[in-house]
Design a protein around this motif. Sequence first.
Motif, PDB file in Angstrom:
ATOM      1  N   GLU A 146     -20.428 -21.415  -1.996  1.00 36.97           N
ATOM      2  CA  GLU A 146     -21.767 -21.950  -1.747  1.00 36.97           C
ATOM      3  C   GLU A 146     -21.857 -23.459  -1.923  1.00 36.97           C
ATOM      4  O   GLU A 146     -22.551 -24.139  -1.159  1.00 36.97           O
ATOM      5  CB  GLU A 146     -22.793 -21.261  -2.660  1.00 36.97           C
ATOM      6  N   LEU A 197     -25.675 -17.753   1.521  1.00 36.75           N
ATOM      7  CA  LEU A 197     -24.499 -17.094   2.089  1.00 36.75           C
ATOM      8  C   LEU A 197     -24.875 -16.179   3.261  1.00 36.75           C
ATOM      9  O   LEU A 197     -24.046 -15.910   4.140  1.00 36.75           O
ATOM     10  CB  LEU A 197     -23.772 -16.293   1.001  1.00 36.75           C
ATOM     11  N   TRP A 198     -26.120 -15.718   3.300  1.00 36.93           N
ATOM     12  CA  TRP A 198     -26.604 -14.910   4.420  1.00 36.93           C
ATOM     13  C   TRP A 198     -26.491 -15.691   5.733  1.00 36.93           C
ATOM     14  O   TRP A 198     -26.273 -15.114   6.801  1.00 36.93           O
ATOM     15  CB  TRP A 198     -28.042 -14.488   4.167  1.00 36.93           C
ATOM     16  N   SER A 235     -30.504 -15.517   1.629  1.00 42.68           N
ATOM     17  CA  SER A 235     -30.022 -16.627   0.812  1.00 42.68           C
ATOM     18  C   SER A 235     -29.003 -17.465   1.571  1.00 42.68           C
ATOM     19  O   SER A 235     -28.708 -17.218   2.752  1.00 42.68           O
ATOM     20  CB  SER A 235     -29.414 -16.093  -0.486  1.00 42.68           C
ATOM     21  N   VAL A 282     -27.899 -17.949  -5.318  1.00 43.17           N
ATOM     22  CA  VAL A 282     -26.502 -17.566  -5.145  1.00 43.17           C
ATOM     23  C   VAL A 282     -26.172 -16.478  -6.163  1.00 43.17           C
ATOM     24  O   VAL A 282     -26.989 -16.139  -7.019  1.00 43.17           O
ATOM     25  CB  VAL A 282     -25.561 -18.781  -5.321  1.00 43.17           C
ATOM     26  N   TYR A 295     -24.599 -11.987  -1.097  1.00 43.12           N
ATOM     27  CA  TYR A 295     -25.817 -12.676  -0.656  1.00 43.12           C
ATOM     28  C   TYR A 295     -27.030 -11.828  -0.998  1.00 43.12           C
ATOM     29  O   TYR A 295     -26.925 -10.671  -1.417  1.00 43.12           O
ATOM     30  CB  TYR A 295     -25.762 -12.941   0.861  1.00 43.12           C
TER      31      TYR A 295
END
Length: 303
Positions: A289, A161-162, A159, A101, A233
């Motif tokens: 997150e 958030l992607w 990641s 993150v 991200y």
Amino acid sequence: RPSSWPKARRINLCLEHTLEPAPKSIATTMAGTSVAQRKRNRSNAKSEQSSSEQEDHSSQPCRRRPQQVKRRPVQQARNKDEPVPLWQADSEESSHIYDVVANKDGAAMLLPLSGGKPTLVADLPEDEPVTIRVFRFFEDKADEMRIWERELRNVNSGSLLWLVVHLVPRMHSISGAKYGSWFTTHHVCVFPKHLQSGYYMCEEGGCPLAKTFGATGSAVKSLVSGEKLETGYFWFSSPDRLCDGPSHKDVSDDECLQKHGWKHVCMQGLFDGSDFLAAWTKNGSTLVETELLQVLRDLRPEM
């Protein structure tokens, strides 16, 4: 006389005597045997009986004893709410998996999937490997069985958030899900230094410019709508070869970690992005997150 009989004959007679009433003639003969001789006979009989029992047990399936797990003692007491430095974690905590993150400055941090405070990657020793989770999207559901998808060979991933940014319209792309709505998660062991070593785009199953595992130097915050994310991200690349050289045979071994900066641990999925979006919307469309972790757990407990 009994003492002059062969040893095997004496043992057989003794066994017969212990299993059923002996005829009078044998009983009379045994009565004439010395005490020491009778003791030897009984000892020999027990020896043969023990051998017979061992043969009976050998036909049964083996039962393996449970292995004793050796636990490394904790050297120092600490507050349970205090984050554990990854390179000093005890045997249980070292098995934790981390999501990558970003903080508000775009710097990479590692957030434990099991909860807790994130650790700044820049504060970690560069050559102490950690295990992270990455997300991989694709269009064709059947691609799940392809070796490059199952082992993350020469592909890009992202990641936590992607996962949201890719699926939601007007974030990464106008319509959303540019690279498909099916996704898998992978656990990958990497060196922290490679989370700051630069990112290269993989195309057509190759990434000739990437020498090791790589990540975007700082978090990506820009959206196609013109807006910006508060944190951002990360994208990752996981090459299994150098330039146009041969692919590494086993990307799950330590040699791959030393040579290419990463090794594959496991894959989870297949998951449907539409199911995630429905759960994400139901939970308030969060971009935090720590809250996304809970959305994933509610959707699929194994995540």
